[in-house]
Design a protein around this motif. Structure first.
Motif, PDB file in Angstrom:
ATOM      1  N   GLY A   1       2.406  11.020  -2.081  1.00 50.11           N
ATOM      2  CA  GLY A   1       2.634   9.503  -1.907  1.00 50.11           C
ATOM      3  C   GLY A   1       4.221   9.091  -2.691  1.00 50.11           C
ATOM      4  N   ILE A   2       4.211   7.753  -2.629  1.00 49.42           N
ATOM      5  CA  ILE A   2       5.414   7.347  -3.030  1.00 49.42           C
ATOM      6  C   ILE A   2       5.232   5.939  -3.566  1.00 49.42           C
ATOM      7  CG2 ILE A   2       6.098   6.354  -0.954  1.00 49.42           C
ATOM      8  CD1 ILE A   2       9.020   6.776  -1.769  1.00 49.42           C
ATOM      9  N   SER A   3       5.625   5.423  -4.657  1.00 46.80           N
ATOM     10  CA  SER A   3       5.192   4.019  -5.147  1.00 46.80           C
ATOM     11  C   SER A   3       6.010   3.080  -4.481  1.00 46.80           C
ATOM     12  CB  SER A   3       5.879   4.053  -6.551  1.00 46.80           C
ATOM     13  OG  SER A   3       7.167   3.881  -6.649  1.00 46.80           O
ATOM     14  N   ASP A   4       5.338   1.836  -4.442  1.00 46.77           N
ATOM     15  CA  ASP A   4       5.975   0.640  -3.641  1.00 46.77           C
ATOM     16  C   ASP A   4       7.354   0.603  -4.176  1.00 46.77           C
ATOM     17  OD1 ASP A   4       3.516   0.202  -2.338  1.00 46.77           O
ATOM     18  OD2 ASP A   4       3.081  -1.607  -3.097  1.00 46.77           O
ATOM     19  N   LYS A   5       7.744   0.380  -5.329  1.00 49.20           N
ATOM     20  CA  LYS A   5       8.964   0.388  -5.637  1.00 49.20           C
ATOM     21  C   LYS A   5       9.912   1.261  -5.177  1.00 49.20           C
ATOM     22  CE  LYS A   5      11.542  -0.683 -10.197  1.00 49.20           C
ATOM     23  NZ  LYS A   5      11.368  -0.428 -11.662  1.00 49.20           N
ATOM     24  N   GLN A   6       9.550   2.432  -5.331  1.00 49.34           N
ATOM     25  CA  GLN A   6      10.369   3.478  -4.749  1.00 49.34           C
ATOM     26  C   GLN A   6      10.681   3.511  -3.126  1.00 49.34           C
ATOM     27  OE1 GLN A   6      12.171   5.616  -6.851  1.00 49.34           O
ATOM     28  NE2 GLN A   6      13.191   6.731  -5.070  1.00 49.34           N
ATOM     29  N   LYS A   7       9.595   2.895  -2.750  1.00 46.72           N
ATOM     30  CA  LYS A   7       9.503   2.974  -1.144  1.00 46.72           C
ATOM     31  C   LYS A   7      10.659   2.203  -0.688  1.00 46.72           C
ATOM     32  CE  LYS A   7       5.932   2.890   2.317  1.00 46.72           C
ATOM     33  NZ  LYS A   7       4.689   2.883   2.597  1.00 46.72           N
TER      34      LYS A   7
END
Length: 422
Positions: free
Chosen positions: A307-313
């Protein structure tokens, strides 16, 4: 003083009484199906707590269904009916401290929660629970008024600010809508010498075991140090960042109202003990630069991107999925999980030399993805729609000996007809 030592005041009388009720969960009770997000259906439904109440408590629970949207009680508790608190906690979308939320506010809460649930991707309860945890942290900030601050799911999801009970109730609502068994636990939280009344959650994941989760403290720390712990760990826990903490559940209740006391203590004795270890984040997972990894082999130090964090996304960045070093240990990426980077705004990605699997929908909807460099000669599987809806003129760079085979795999995985390969 650590950031998590913020909740140092006492709960207001009503919230204490209500959140004392929240320290529950039922190891022997099967979870019901995901609840409806339609208000009229939601308030008529039975939740998990309804399964333990009988007689006068069950009657009160049923009566509460006709009052949802008006007053279930008053702040002085003169109108308390046995079973009403169980009903309210089974329906966190309608809870307010002095009555019920209006139909309009409850509907807004349900709609917001349903939208978050719909935006979450994942094939397992763990993946969904982790994503919901992160989504809640993204939309809610800790209420600086501490335990006397906002305590409802409405405050967390619509107002964007809440104290611990607001986080816990909102997380329960999100899990309820996702068919993930979840309860709010109330007790005492302590860290670095300070203690306070506190609320958090216990959830049941894919292995059937229970896990404790504290979204409030994770949000203040900005990580996943309190995701997937056992009850024993929660009682005495030093976080990976070195903070000494303790979560102790309530077991008794002091009140002159015998019905209320019985209602609460009936619930207390059914609290499940969290013993699961498989999904403990800090033991079995890594996070680095906004990416989440599952450790697939500790001795060989291999990981799977999950997965990936919302911020990094939201960043238009270039990322490399080859190796990751955390706390001086180097791990090798061998797999990119299903939906792992779906919808991310990344501009380019390098797939490492040890990657053998790219899961379904791994890069689905990455519309800014223009460059994909594949260094691996071991790639055997590229799942359905792994590269659907990426940039139309995306350029794939592959090992020369694998160009023909990889081109076939990528096209079958949804790569645009206008993509180029070299």
């Amino acid at each position: 003083m650590t950031k998590i030592k913020l909740l140092t005041r006492t709960f207001i009388a009503f919230v204490t009484a209500f959140t004392i009720l929240c320290g529950m969960g039922f190891g022997a009770i099967d979870a019901r199906a995901a609840v409806s997000s339609v208000h009229s259906e939601y308030i008529q439904s039975d939740g998990n707590y309804a399964q333990i109440v009988t007689d006068i408590y069950k009657q009160g629970y049923e009566s509460a269904k006709t009052l949802a949207g008006s007053a279930l009680w008053d702040n002085a508790h003169t109108g308390y009916k046995p079973g009403t608190y169980v009903y309210a906690f089974d329906h966190p979308a309608i809870f307010d401290s002095d009555a019920c939320l209006s139909v309009d506010k409850a509907t807004r809460t349900l709609n917001k929660a349903a939208g978050i649930v719909q935006s979450v991707k994942g094939t397992t309860k763990f993946e969904k629970a982790l994503a919901l945890h992160d989504k809640l942290m993204a939309v809610t900030k800790y209420d600086s008024r501490g335990v006397n601050g906002e305590q409802t799911a409405y405050a967390a999801l619509i107002g964007g600010k809440a104290a611990c009970n607001g986080y816990a109730m909102a997380y329960k609502l999100l899990c309820d809508l996702s068919d993930i068994p979840c309860y709010v636990v109330v007790g005492t939280g302590a860290n670095n010498g300070g203690s306070e009344n506190h609320a958090w959650n216990v959830i049941q994941l894919d292995d059937g075991a229970w896990y404790e989760v504290d979204v409030t403290w994770d949000d203040q720390l900005g990580n996943h140090e309190f995701f997937g712990l056992t009850t024993a760990q929660m009682k005495k826990y030093t976080t990976p960042s070195g903070i000494k903490t303790s979560h102790v559940r309530r077991t008794t209740e002091q009140t002159s109202n015998q019905y209320f006391k019985t209602e609460l203590e009936l619930i207390y004795k059914n609290v499940p003990v969290a013993t699961g270890t498989k999904y403990c984040f800090f033991k079995n997972y890594l996070e680095k630069d906004g990416l989440y990894f599952e450790i697939t082999n500790k001795s060989k130090k291999t990981v799977k991107v999950i997965g990936i964090s919302d911020k990094q996304k939201k960043k238009k960045a270039a990322i490399s999925l080859d190796n990751v070093t955390v706390k001086g240990k180097k791990y090798t990426v061998t797999e990119i999980g299903s939906g792992a980077l779906e919808g991310a705004k990344l501009s380019s990605v390098t797939i490492g030399k040890s990657v053998s699997v790219v899961g379904a929908e791994a890069f689905l909807g990455c519309s800014n993805l223009k460059t994909v460099k594949i260094n691996s000669t071991k790639l055997k599987t590229v799942g359905t729609d792994a590269f659907s809806k990426v940039a139309g003129k995306v350029k794939f760079s592959c090992p020369k000996a694998k160009l023909k085979a990889y081109k076939k795999l990528l096209k079958a995985a949804g790569a645009p007809k206008t993509a180029s390969y070299k």
